[in-house]
Each structure stands twice: as C-alpha cells, then as structure tokens.
Design an enzyme around this catalytic site. Structure first.
Site, PDB file in Angstrom:
ATOM      1  N   TRP A 164     145.770  -8.090  38.739  1.00  0.00           N
ATOM      2  CA  TRP A 164     145.950  -6.713  38.276  1.00  0.00           C
ATOM      3  C   TRP A 164     144.871  -5.761  38.767  1.00  0.00           C
ATOM      4  CZ3 TRP A 164     141.406  -5.834  35.963  1.00  0.00           C
ATOM      5  CH2 TRP A 164     140.777  -6.872  35.264  1.00  0.00           C
ATOM      6  N   GLU A 266     142.461 -17.144  47.139  1.00  0.00           N
ATOM      7  CA  GLU A 266     141.342 -16.194  47.138  1.00  0.00           C
ATOM      8  C   GLU A 266     140.909 -16.082  45.694  1.00  0.00           C
ATOM      9  OE1 GLU A 266     139.324 -13.231  46.214  1.00  0.00           O
ATOM     10  OE2 GLU A 266     141.047 -11.982  46.753  1.00  0.00           O
ATOM     11  N   CYS A 300     136.614  -9.032  42.637  1.00  0.00           N
ATOM     12  CA  CYS A 300     136.112 -10.369  42.968  1.00  0.00           C
ATOM     13  C   CYS A 300     134.909 -10.294  43.896  1.00  0.00           C
ATOM     14  CB  CYS A 300     137.211 -11.212  43.601  1.00  0.00           C
ATOM     15  SG  CYS A 300     137.932 -10.483  45.090  1.00  0.00           S
TER      16      CYS A 300
END
Length: 508
Positions: A164, A266, A300
């Site tokens: 998201w 990932e 991330c």
C-alpha cells in the site's frame, strides 16, 4: 454495479474511479457478494468499498489471464511497446486524478502523491523500450557442425502482490516488465489501496489491452492470506512477484517452492544512512529529509538507522532537529501539509512500541514524543481522528534496541554515533536485511571501499535516491532476491530461455 454514491473529493474524469474487481475485461463482484471498506487514514472515515474476493474467485481470473496469454505472447514486440506507451499517455493525462485517489487511500500529501505518479510513469515508458530489445543468441558449439541457439519466450501468467505504500509505482514497475516480456498479469492490491489499482486497469483497457491481459482481484485483510495462497499455488500461474515484509515474503517463497514457481521478492529494508566527518552536511541533510520523512517514513528504502561520525554528530543532530521542526503534519489534501498520517493504525502502535523500547534502554527523545496524535480530519475541526504521529527523533541509540534490529515504518528516527569507517561498516551490515545503504563522504577512496564492503543490493553515495526505471532494484540477504526495473534484468524475470542445439551437415 458501482457502490459509490458520494465522494469527499472531485475528479476531472470521475469515470476512472472503479470499485469492482476487473477480470477478463469485465467489472465484477466477488462470488460471495461481500465487500470491504476503504478508509481515509487522515480521518479514519470510510469513503469507498471494494469487492472482498476470496480463494473461490481465483480460478476465473487465472483462466482469463491464461487464455489471454495464448494470444498476447505472440503479439509483436513493437505492438507491446506501443501499448505501453499508450498506457503511459493515459496515465499522464489522468495524473491529477490518480494522485487524488492515492492521497485518500494512503494519506500521503498530495504533492507526494503527484511525485509517485510521476515516478510511476517512468516504468511503462522505460519498458516500452525494453520490449523491442529482448534478444536471444546463436553461438558455435565446441562440437563440430553444431550451433547453439537460445530463444527467449514469456513465462505465462504472472501474479503481482502489491503493497500500500507506493501502490501505483509498484504495479507499473511489475506490470511494465511483464507486458514487455509478453506475459499477462493478475494484480492483488493491498486492502488499503484497491481503487488506484482499479483506475490503472481502466486506463489499460482504454490503451488497448485485450481482455484478460490485466486483471485485478481486490480483497480484505482477512481474505488476503487465502486469496494470495490460491494465486501462488495455481498451476497456471508461472511467476509471482511480491513486495512487502520479509515475514510474508518467506511465506510466499515457500508457496512458490511447492511447484518450483519463479518468484521475485522485494522485502523489508533496515537501511543504514552513514554521515562521515568529511561529508557536505547540508547535502546529507537535504537527502536525509526527503528520504526519511517521505510518506511518514513508510518506505522500504527509507533511512532506518542514521549513523553519524563522532566529529559531526552534535552538529548534524542539531541541524536535523531544526529542519524537522519545519514539517507540517496534517491531512494530505490540506494546503501546507508536508507530512501526512501513517496509513494504518497498527503502524502507529508499532512505532510507539519501538520508541518506548529505545527509551527503556537509554535513548533520549530530542523531538516529538513518540506517541500517536488525534488530529482533526482535513482541518475541518470535526474531531475525527486519523493515524497521525509527529516526527520523533531519538539520540543515544544502541544495537540492543528493537529499532536497530527491525524496520521502522513510521516517522521515527534514531541517531547512532561511530568513530571509524571500519566501525561504521560493521554497524551498517549488522542486520539480517540488505536492501539499500547510504553513505555521505567526499573521500573517493572511501567511496569505492564502501561500495564493495556494504552488504546491500543498492548503495546511494551522496544520494538518497536508489530507485529509477533504468536502475536494477532489489536487495540481498533477507531483503529478497530478483531485480525489478533496470536494463534487461527486470524483463528477464518474466522470460524463459530455451536452448536449441542444431547439428548441421556440410563443411563449416
């Protein structure tokens, strides 16, 4: 039939906003008829809903994608490139509407949402070029009168499990490579961000993609595990690409391993950000600010552990605190907001726990309080709370704290100190993850040493930006495997190489 009756915002082209799943070119409901709510993180209010698909809905989507693949795999690469460019053009035309939807789904400020759309647009553009550059080879074998030919062909149906935090960019990065290769795709967006994905499906249809090439199954948090498992295990799915946590990535890898399905992961990134004594501190600060606080720290590749050399530790800490005080926390649509809410309430809870743990072990809070805040939704004074948290900075961080070992997906920053380059490298690499590392120094010898000694799939030197369509994106260790974007490598993730050995007659 759409369930949308009224919206808290206005779109230039309301017809791109869809709230049904998309299978085989049709807008459909879940077999169960159930739906789930889409929440605005800035107000904690429901503003839309989407079909709550379950495992029973998977067969129809995979069958559609598999049937479409039989035709799409043979589409000329030039035509694939043209389709990608047409999609890119329509996304560009609707970028303002897409950004608006994105802000109401994720909470990120409108300017950041517009930035994501601009970044996302680079992927269909880049992969349009890559589509025509898929090449095999012919070579002379060691044995006489023999030639070895390598033919590259698309794998088949691909599944994308998308997070998201950057939903539009992640979908276009995955689908762009798949479509360039000649694969069809099923996307399962995160429950928080289904509508931006459905808007992309609408634009893909307008661009000319045939039914079944691009499919979307939306689902609630409760049904996400079972639906994802059904997609991963389906015999006609030949590739899964997942972006998300390391914990879930291991589950996805295990599911794909059951029938040796190709998988790209990932995953999480406990990324270090090193500032050396000889760095340009203004440059380092500028890059850190945009990297750390973007989307309230929910990326991330964000700087998770800030390591500052002892000679500039106090100065850089002061600079960071003063600069961070200028951030304005508020609803993403409110003018002047520079940092929106955290997207989920669990994100606030986890951040509070990490700050409390750090303080317990001796860290000092020098900005913020590490607590979730109640903010008026969209600045209207209606008393509705969103998932807000003021930027929080801690000093005196040590390796014993949870923040050191786990990814922080929130507006919380811990500052560590180091004395030598060797110590910095050891601290930076002391993590199970290896997505990205950042280093700021003007020592050229050190640049090359760090490039080789830091354990990360991507390294930013005097730069906080490690992601671009032309650059391979991916990590090492428990940050996953496989690459997305970049020259050749991303498209190769969706191809199979066939070896054809030919024995010839005559003199060669």
């Amino acid at each position: 039939m759409s369930q949308i009756t009224a919206l808290p915002f206005t779109l230039k082209d309301p017809s791109i906003l869809k709230d049904q799943s998309f299978v085989n070119g049709n807008w459909v409901e879940a077999k169960s008829g159930k739906r789930f709510n889409v929440i605005d993180p800035g107000t904690d209010k429901t503003w839309a809903s989407a079909p709550d698909n379950a495992a029973e809905d998977v067969d129809a989507a995979v069958d559609a994608a598999h049937t479409a693949f039989q035709t799409y795999r043979k589409v000329n690469p030039r035509k694939r490139a043209q389709l990608l460019m047409a999609w890119h053009g329509l996304i560009d035309q609707h970028k303002d509407d897409l950004a608006t939807i994105l802000t109401w789904e994720t909470g990120k400020p409108l300017a950041e949402a517009q930035g994501e759309i601009a970044y996302a647009q680079s992927f269909p553009w880049w992969f349009a070029g890559e589509a025509e550059r898929i090449q095999g080879s012919v070579s002379i074998a060691a044995a006489p009168n023999r030639r070895v030919m390598v033919v590259k062909q698309p794998l088949g149906v691909a599944v994308a499990l998308v997070p998201w935090n950057f939903p539009v960019a992640m979908i276009l990065r995955k689908a762009g490579a798949a479509f360039a290769a000649g694969c069809t795709m099923i996307v399962k967006p995160s429950p928080e961000t289904p509508l931006s994905c459905l808007a992309l499906a609408e634009l893909a249809t307008r661009a000319g993609y045939a039914p079944g090439v691009f499919n979307v199954l939306t689902t609630s948090l409760a049904n996400t595990p079972s639906l994802s498992e059904a997609l991963c295990l389906h015999p006609n799915v030949h590739k899964v690409t997942f972006t998300g946590s390391t914990r879930v990535g291991k589950i996805v890898a295990g599911l794909c391993a059951r029938n040796l399905k190709k998988c790209t992961l990932e995953l999480g990134g406990n990324c270090p950000f090193l500032v050396f004594d000889d760095a340009n501190l203004d440059q380092a600060l500028e890059q850190f600010m945009s990297l750390k606080w973007r989307h309230a720290g929910q990326a991330c590749i964000t700087a998770n552990r800030l390591y500052v050399q002892s000679g500039v530790y106090e100065k850089f800490t002061q600079m960071l605190v003063e600069k961070t005080k200028g951030l304005v926390v508020g609803h993403g649509t409110k003018e002047g907001t520079t940092m929106g809410p955290v997207t989920t309430p669990n994100g606030v809870k986890k951040a509070e726990e990490q700050v409390a743990d750090a303080v317990k072990f001796g860290a000092k809070i020098v900005l913020g309080n590490g607590k979730g805040l109640l903010k008026d939704g969209a600045g209207e004074g209606n008393g509705v709370s969103g998932y807000f948290m003021e930027p929080t900075i801690l000093t005196g961080m040590t390796k014993d704290m949870i923040m050191t070992r786990e990814e922080t997906f929130a507006p919380v920053c811990g500052i560590y100190t180091f004395d030598t380059e060797e110590e910095a490298v050891e601290l930076a690499n002391d993590t199970s993850m290896g997505l990205a590392s950042y280093a700021f120094t003007k020592n050229m010898d050190r640049v090359f040493r760090l490039s080789e000694n830091l354990d990360a799939g991507m390294i930013g030197v005097n730069s906080g930006n490690s992601s671009a369509a032309e650059s391979p994106f991916g990590g090492m260790k428990e940050s996953g495997y496989g690459k997305e974007s970049g020259k050749d490598v991303a498209v190769n993730e969706y191809l199979v190489s066939k070896t054809v050995t030919i024995t010839l007659e005559g003199q060669f």
